[in-house]
Enzyme design. Structure first.
Site, PDB file in Angstrom:
ATOM      1  N   GLY A 217      18.952 -32.342  79.037  1.00  0.00           N
ATOM      2  CA  GLY A 217      18.977 -30.890  79.186  1.00  0.00           C
ATOM      3  C   GLY A 217      17.713 -30.402  79.858  1.00  0.00           C
ATOM      4  O   GLY A 217      16.773 -31.164  80.038  1.00  0.00           O
ATOM      5  N   PRO A 219      14.134 -28.455  80.576  1.00  0.00           N
ATOM      6  CA  PRO A 219      12.910 -28.453  79.774  1.00  0.00           C
ATOM      7  C   PRO A 219      12.898 -27.285  78.793  1.00  0.00           C
ATOM      8  O   PRO A 219      13.397 -26.209  79.108  1.00  0.00           O
ATOM      9  CB  PRO A 219      11.790 -28.273  80.807  1.00  0.00           C
ATOM     10  CG  PRO A 219      12.397 -28.579  82.118  1.00  0.00           C
ATOM     11  CD  PRO A 219      13.859 -28.321  82.000  1.00  0.00           C
ATOM     12  N   GLY A 222      14.631 -27.831  73.404  1.00  0.00           N
ATOM     13  CA  GLY A 222      14.559 -28.325  72.031  1.00  0.00           C
ATOM     14  C   GLY A 222      14.974 -29.771  71.854  1.00  0.00           C
ATOM     15  O   GLY A 222      15.361 -30.172  70.763  1.00  0.00           O
ATOM     16  N   HIS A 439      12.250   1.887  97.135  1.00  0.00           N
ATOM     17  CA  HIS A 439      12.823   0.537  97.187  1.00  0.00           C
ATOM     18  C   HIS A 439      13.550   0.216  95.873  1.00  0.00           C
ATOM     19  O   HIS A 439      14.708  -0.200  95.884  1.00  0.00           O
ATOM     20  CB  HIS A 439      11.698  -0.473  97.458  1.00  0.00           C
ATOM     21  CG  HIS A 439      12.128  -1.904  97.505  1.00  0.00           C
ATOM     22  ND1 HIS A 439      12.207  -2.630  98.668  1.00  0.00           N
ATOM     23  CD2 HIS A 439      12.516  -2.748  96.521  1.00  0.00           C
ATOM     24  CE1 HIS A 439      12.615  -3.847  98.404  1.00  0.00           C
ATOM     25  NE2 HIS A 439      12.816  -3.950  97.100  1.00  0.00           N
ATOM     26  N   GLU A 440      12.857   0.431  94.767  1.00  0.00           N
ATOM     27  CA  GLU A 440      13.455   0.085  93.468  1.00  0.00           C
ATOM     28  C   GLU A 440      14.669   0.962  93.167  1.00  0.00           C
ATOM     29  O   GLU A 440      15.686   0.475  92.670  1.00  0.00           O
ATOM     30  CB  GLU A 440      12.422   0.207  92.342  1.00  0.00           C
ATOM     31  CG  GLU A 440      11.248  -0.773  92.450  1.00  0.00           C
ATOM     32  CD  GLU A 440      11.678  -2.225  92.626  1.00  0.00           C
ATOM     33  OE1 GLU A 440      12.761  -2.593  92.123  1.00  0.00           O
ATOM     34  OE2 GLU A 440      10.950  -2.990  93.296  1.00  0.00           O
ATOM     35  N   ASP A 516      13.977 -10.427  97.582  1.00  0.00           N
ATOM     36  CA  ASP A 516      15.380  -9.997  97.615  1.00  0.00           C
ATOM     37  C   ASP A 516      16.148 -10.776  98.670  1.00  0.00           C
ATOM     38  O   ASP A 516      17.272 -11.231  98.443  1.00  0.00           O
ATOM     39  CB  ASP A 516      15.479  -8.508  97.973  1.00  0.00           C
ATOM     40  CG  ASP A 516      14.704  -7.640  97.002  1.00  0.00           C
ATOM     41  OD1 ASP A 516      14.535  -8.070  95.851  1.00  0.00           O
ATOM     42  OD2 ASP A 516      14.275  -6.543  97.413  1.00  0.00           O
TER      43      ASP A 516
HETATM   44  P1  ADP Z   1      12.160 -30.148  75.252  1.00  0.00           P
HETATM   45  O1  ADP Z   1      11.750 -31.406  74.570  1.00  0.00           O
HETATM   46  O2  ADP Z   1      13.637 -29.991  75.388  1.00  0.00           O
HETATM   47  O3  ADP Z   1      11.476 -29.909  76.546  1.00  0.00           O
HETATM   48  P2  ADP Z   1      10.947 -29.004  72.953  1.00  0.00           P
HETATM   49  O4  ADP Z   1      11.761 -29.632  71.907  1.00  0.00           O
HETATM   50  O5  ADP Z   1       9.617 -29.590  73.183  1.00  0.00           O
HETATM   51  O6  ADP Z   1      11.746 -28.943  74.316  1.00  0.00           O
HETATM   52  O7  ADP Z   1      10.838 -27.456  72.645  1.00  0.00           O
HETATM   53  C1  ADP Z   1       9.636 -26.759  72.767  1.00  0.00           C
HETATM   54  C2  ADP Z   1       9.558 -25.678  71.737  1.00  0.00           C
HETATM   55  O8  ADP Z   1      10.504 -24.660  72.009  1.00  0.00           O
HETATM   56  C3  ADP Z   1       9.871 -26.144  70.354  1.00  0.00           C
HETATM   57  O9  ADP Z   1       8.741 -26.638  69.721  1.00  0.00           O
HETATM   58  C4  ADP Z   1      10.386 -24.884  69.687  1.00  0.00           C
HETATM   59  O10 ADP Z   1       9.323 -24.113  69.210  1.00  0.00           O
HETATM   60  C5  ADP Z   1      11.046 -24.143  70.818  1.00  0.00           C
HETATM   61  N1  ADP Z   1      12.496 -24.354  70.838  1.00  0.00           N
HETATM   62  C6  ADP Z   1      13.196 -24.895  71.851  1.00  0.00           C
HETATM   63  N2  ADP Z   1      14.500 -24.917  71.565  1.00  0.00           N
HETATM   64  C7  ADP Z   1      14.646 -24.395  70.341  1.00  0.00           C
HETATM   65  C8  ADP Z   1      15.769 -24.153  69.481  1.00  0.00           C
HETATM   66  N3  ADP Z   1      17.008 -24.475  69.860  1.00  0.00           N
HETATM   67  N4  ADP Z   1      15.533 -23.599  68.295  1.00  0.00           N
HETATM   68  C9  ADP Z   1      14.284 -23.277  67.913  1.00  0.00           C
HETATM   69  N5  ADP Z   1      13.201 -23.488  68.662  1.00  0.00           N
HETATM   70  C10 ADP Z   1      13.360 -24.027  69.865  1.00  0.00           C
HETATM   71 ZN    ZN Z   2      13.491  -5.489  95.886  1.00  0.00          ZN
END
Ligand code: ADP
Ligand code: ZN
Ligand code: MG
Length: 629
Positions: A217, A219, A222, A439-440, A516
């Protein structure tokens, strides 16, 4: 903690350490030769020359001899000569019973009452010039490598021994309750937890659980957290190592670490082995035997061997995480290895809200806080970003001297995460502020005039550290999973709206629309090359996404003439939407002026304020064009 290698079976690793040692020796040899040849050139010369007694007497008579020593223990005479150039040379000759010698030496003025500081014998010379430097340098190398190892937590030159830093955390303290959303991933992992609780239940029936599961998944979704939660729920040791830790300075270390890791895991079964960022070692091996990344391949091979070697019924479960599954070597993914793949996707609306709740649990919030609204405003945010939003909000509350977090704090931190910090004292001229306001409003008005556009949530012309001079935030009412062709076209029109407004009002255009333009082009292009939304091309994909979880880069695969046609169609599609936006704004000029002025004065307006002015009847609109100076 580190253990010594068993090293019973022959291993490619031993060969590698031998290779390393061999190179090390060569380096020392070269250094010694250089030292001998350049720094102490005299040392290379032959040492004491032996001559006959007669010759010695001749030299004495010729006045060449300056000093003589009678060495009774060795039965020889050692003497120094000096030629006309003043160059000295040491000789030796046999000791004869010669009573005249003293007289002879005396008459020639030769010194013979001192010990001659003679140079060593050839063997001694060899020792001091060749052996000693070797010993010293190996010693130095050892000391250096040891201090280096201390500093870097690995060791550089202890050939073949591994100091793998392995964490055995019996209790990670993380449970599934700490992971919000991701229900599918949790379900898949619960089976593994159950297996670790009671491996016998599975082995009795003859079932084997997959040895390895791969969490894939984007970055921050979780993956690492989930792996820790599995260990926390199963109450088993958790061996964790990150792929980047295998990247060592000396060949063979990675493979040794893998062996160590599995040896320890086997002793502690049932347990979990977690390899984070496995793509660093698990990349596809390329065919080229030479050069290449030998070290990484060694490590990967070792990992494959170990995975095949251990008994799956014992209760060792291997989890790995990656955000680049497409780069992994196929051998890693085949049955019996990481054959179970657990997707850990970006959270949906419900998931985002749940994650916000989990992280907001220990933060004091007032009653204005609406997690659902924040979740709706953060489409595409990862769990890590959501956790960050809560924390930024809390920090903002502290900065403002409040004791509880309010909705405004959270909204501001959403914007911070999206667009960077506010740049309060940026030097934006009044004229530029007027242009940005038009613009906005151009964006917002085009969006509002089309059906199937997300409602405007907020418009601001406060500059951000990211370089944005303003932005219009649109927030969907609920979760959107599909985008219709019409919505995609409307999106392009909305994106062009900013530039259209500038052009209509000021008859000049600015660089402010670059972002844009980029986005509009991307949408128009994807419609044709990926989503089959062009009548002429139909359902043909010309572009494929190469890395799904990181940025979603695409690669184009079509003939040159098709590529040219695609470009033409992209240009035409964007132009058509530009014209549509232009017509919409022309029809609503009074509102454009009224809204732009309001935004210019207030700097930030909410979606409600925007709608209020938008819904005024024509005779209530008082503003005409803001003049530029
Ligand atoms: P990954 O390993 O997928 O890059 P991490 O597990 O290191 O991500 O997640 C980084 C932080 O983001 C975690 O320590 C947590 O605090 C938060 N986080 C990410 N996903 C979740 C989730 N589904 N529920 C709660 N906290 C999450
Ligand atoms: Zn714009
Ligand atoms: Mg991670």
């Amino acid at each position: 903690m580190g253990t010594k290698d068993g090293g019973k079976k022959p291993n490619p690793n031993d060969l590698n350490s031998f290779k390393g040692f061999f190179y090390y020796m060569i380096i020392i040899l070269v250094m010694t030769v250089l030292l001998n040849g350049l720094v102490f050139p005299s040392a290379l010369k032959s040492q004491v020359k032996e001559v006959g007694y007669n010759e010695f007497l001749t030299m004495v008579d010729n006045g060449q001899v300056t000093q003589v020593e009678k060495d009774d223990t060795n039965g020889e005479i050692v003497f120094i000569t000096k030629d006309s150039n003043g160059k000295q040379q040491i000789y030796k000759t046999g000791l004869w019973d010669d009573p005249d010698l003293t007289e002879r030496l005396y008459s020639k003025g030769v010194t013979f009452d001192k010990v001659i500081p003679r140079k060593e014998s050839a063997i001694m010379a060899f020792f001091t010039n060749w052996i000693l430097p070797f010993v010293i340098m190996i010693g130095l190398g050892q000391i250096l490598s040891r201090s280096m190892a201390k500093r870097m937590g690995g060791n550089a030159m202890t050939f073949g021994k591994s100091n793998a830093k392995i964490y055995a955390e019996s209790e990670t303290g993380v449970t599934f309750a700490d992971v919000a959303g991701e229900e599918e991933a949790k379900d898949a992992l619960k089976e593994i937890v159950d297996f670790l609780h009671d491996p016998k239940k599975y082995s009795d029936i003859g079932a084997t659980l997959p040895k390895g599961a791969l969490l894939v998944g984007p970055p921050g979704t979780g993956k690492t957290l989930l792996a820790k939660a599995v260990a926390g729920e199963a109450h088993v040791p958790f061996f964790s190592i990150s792929g980047s830790e295998f990247v060592e300075m000396f060949v063979g270390m990675g493979a040794a670490k893998v062996r160590d890791l599995f040896k320890q895991a086997n002793e502690k079964a049932p347990c979990i082995v977690f390899i984070d960022e496995i793509d660093t070692i698990g990349k596809k091996r390329d065919g080229s035997g030479m050069g290449g990344n030998d070290e990484r391949e060694q490590t990967l091979n070792q990992l494959l061997t170990e995975m095949d070697g251990f008994d799956g019924r014992k209760g060792v479960v291997i989890l790995a995480a990656t955000n680049r599954p497409e780069t992994l070597d196929k051998a890693l993914l085949r049955p019996g290895r990481f054959d179970r793949r657990i997707p850990v996707e970006l959270p949906d609306l419900k998931g985002r809200e749940a994650i916000l709740r989990v992280h907001g649990k220990d933060v004091k919030m007032d009653e204005s806080v609406d997690f659902n609204a924040i979740a709706r405003a953060t489409v595409g945010a990862s769990g890590a970003e959501l956790a960050n939003i809560i924390n930024e909000g809390a920090l903002r509350a502290v900065r403002m001297g409040r004791r509880v977090v309010s909705q405004a704090d959270l909204e501001e931190s959403v914007e911070t995460v999206i667009a960077g910090y506010q740049k309060k004292n940026a030097s934006v001229s009044e004229n530029e502020r007027r242009i940005v306001a038009y613009h906005e409003i151009g964006h917002a008005l085009v969006a509002a005039c089309q059906s199937n556009s997300a409602p405007v949530h907020k418009i601001t012309i406060i500059p951000r550290t990211s370089g944005a001079l303003g932005y219009t935030m649109q927030v969907e009412d609920g979760e959107r999973l599909l985008m219709s062709k019409e919505e995609a076209l409307n999106k392009i029109a909305t994106l062009t709206g900013g530039r259209v407004a500038e052009d209509l009002v000021f008859h000049s255009i600015t660089t402010g629309a670059s972002n844009d333009i980029e986005q509009a082009t991307k949408v128009a292009r994807s419609m044709i090359t990926r989503f089959g939304m062009n009548e002429e091309f139909g359902m043909v994909a010309f572009e494929t996404v190469t890395n799904q979880y990181l940025g979603g880069d695409t690669s184009l695969a079509c003939s040159e003439s098709t590529a040219a046609q695609i470009d033409e169609k992209v240009v035409a599609a964007v132009r058509k939407q530009y014209d549509k936006a232009e017509q919409l704004l022309k029809d609503n000029m009074p509102k454009l002026h009224e809204l732009a002025k309001y935004l210019y004065e207030k700097e930030t307006i909410t979606g409600d304020e925007f709608m209020e002015i938008l819904n005024l009847s024509p005779d209530q609109l008082t503003t005409t064009r803001m003049e530029t100076n």
